[in-house]
Design a protein around this motif. Structure first.
Motif, PDB file in Angstrom:
ATOM      1  N   SER A   1     -31.281  17.517  -6.158  1.00  0.00           N
ATOM      2  CA  SER A   1     -32.597  17.793  -6.732  1.00  0.00           C
ATOM      3  C   SER A   1     -33.117  19.137  -6.222  1.00  0.00           C
ATOM      4  N   THR A   2     -33.999  19.753  -6.989  1.00  0.00           N
ATOM      5  CA  THR A   2     -34.649  20.980  -6.534  1.00  0.00           C
ATOM      6  C   THR A   2     -35.905  20.676  -5.724  1.00  0.00           C
ATOM      7  N   SER A   3     -36.220  19.389  -5.595  1.00  0.00           N
ATOM      8  CA  SER A   3     -37.385  18.946  -4.819  1.00  0.00           C
ATOM      9  C   SER A   3     -36.925  18.342  -3.497  1.00  0.00           C
ATOM     10  N   PRO A   4     -37.700  18.527  -2.412  1.00  0.00           N
ATOM     11  CA  PRO A   4     -37.331  17.934  -1.125  1.00  0.00           C
ATOM     12  C   PRO A   4     -37.784  16.486  -0.962  1.00  0.00           C
TER      13      PRO A   4
ATOM     14  N   LYS B   1     -26.898  19.375   2.431  1.00  0.00           N
ATOM     15  CA  LYS B   1     -26.279  19.900   1.218  1.00  0.00           C
ATOM     16  C   LYS B   1     -26.619  19.055  -0.008  1.00  0.00           C
ATOM     17  N   ASP B   2     -26.384  17.756   0.074  1.00  0.00           N
ATOM     18  CA  ASP B   2     -26.605  16.904  -1.097  1.00  0.00           C
ATOM     19  C   ASP B   2     -28.092  16.725  -1.408  1.00  0.00           C
ATOM     20  N   LEU B   3     -28.916  16.652  -0.364  1.00  0.00           N
ATOM     21  CA  LEU B   3     -30.352  16.442  -0.587  1.00  0.00           C
ATOM     22  C   LEU B   3     -31.151  17.745  -0.562  1.00  0.00           C
ATOM     23  N   LEU B   4     -30.714  18.746   0.176  1.00  0.00           N
ATOM     24  CA  LEU B   4     -31.487  19.987   0.313  1.00  0.00           C
ATOM     25  C   LEU B   4     -30.770  21.225  -0.232  1.00  0.00           C
ATOM     26  N   GLY B   5     -29.549  21.043  -0.716  1.00  0.00           N
ATOM     27  CA  GLY B   5     -28.763  22.199  -1.145  1.00  0.00           C
ATOM     28  C   GLY B   5     -29.362  22.987  -2.293  1.00  0.00           C
ATOM     29  N   ASN B   6     -30.139  22.314  -3.142  1.00  0.00           N
ATOM     30  CA  ASN B   6     -30.759  23.001  -4.285  1.00  0.00           C
ATOM     31  C   ASN B   6     -32.251  23.239  -4.087  1.00  0.00           C
TER      32      ASN B   6
END
Length: 258
Positions: free
Chosen positions: A45-48, A145-150
């Protein structure tokens, strides 16, 4: 944490800790825990927000070592990291002048983040230190990476992962300081639980971590707490035990890598 626990309820996959028998059957990955969650975080996601939700587990997962002594409603992992972060901000001037204190505070808030999925593995849980490190590294990769990578180009995730690795490597003065603060916070909590529970239980085996503190300034803090503890025991007409089994020392030596 400096010791382990045997509780009435066996550890579950959702806590991050598997029983010794289950661990022999399962190759642990973050998926081991994620697959048990009723609300699985959305990745890429692009959201944290999904990352924020995952951190809630640090507030609810307990530090395990105390539970063997009947302290079932003790501190959470987040409780431990919060006080550590405050301790870093109050480093003695002779030490603070050589440290990046803001970086140390950040490290204190990050260093146990992997326990959101891994759980609080303790020295006698039957998980070797290299295996514990593997689980935590894979969890940090998932979080960062999976949660904050984007999120914001992934820069925040990369920074969190880098700070965590610095703590794990333990080569910089900042990381050595935060490792000492980790042990110092444990010694404080040991005394406070003994005091609040009025003589029982005797948590002396946790005082062993004091021998692993390296920096003189933090040693001085720790000695002050241990002297306070001696006075407390004296007021009870008792002397705190300072004897540990050979196996207990071996477990802690392996855990702390000293």
């Amino acid at each position: 944490m400096g010791d382990a626990t045997q509780t009435n309820d066996p550890p579950s996959a959702s806590s991050g800790i598997l029983t010794r028998e289950d661990a022999e059957k399962v190759h642990w990955t973050p998926e081991t825990v994620l697959s048990t969650l009723p609300h699985r975080p959305q990745t890429n996601s692009t959201s944290p927000i999904q990352f924020f939700h995952t951190l809630e587990r640090l507030k609810t997962n307990k530090r395990e070592g105390w539970r063997r002594f009947g302290i079932d409603r003790g501190e959470s992992i987040a409780d431990h990291m919060y006080r550590m972060s405050i301790l870093t901000m109050l480093a003695p001037p002779s030490l603070a002048s050589r440290l990046n204190i803001a970086h140390c505070t950040k490290m204190a808030l990050i260093h146990d983040m992997a326990e959101s999925l891994v759980g609080d593995i303790t020295p006698v849980d039957g998980v070797a230190k290299p295996e514990k490190s593997r689980r935590e590294a894979e969890t940090m990769d998932y979080l960062c990476k999976d949660l904050l990578g984007n999120v914001s180009g992934g820069l925040a995730g990369e920074e969190i992962r880098r700070v965590w690795q610095e703590y794990e490597d333990g080569l910089t003065l900042e990381s050595k300081f935060v490792h000492d603060i980790d042990k110092m916070e444990l010694v404080l909590q040991m005394l406070e639980y003994e005091r609040s529970h009025e003589k029982q239980p005797d948590l002396s085996e946790f005082s062993w971590v004091a021998t692993k503190i390296e920096l003189p300034e933090i040693k001085a803090w720790c000695e002050e707490v241990l002297e306070e503890r001696k006075r407390l025991y004296k007021s009870w007409g008792k002397v705190p035990s300072e004897h540990y089994s050979t196996q207990h020392e071996k477990n802690l030596d392996e855990y702390y890598g000293k």
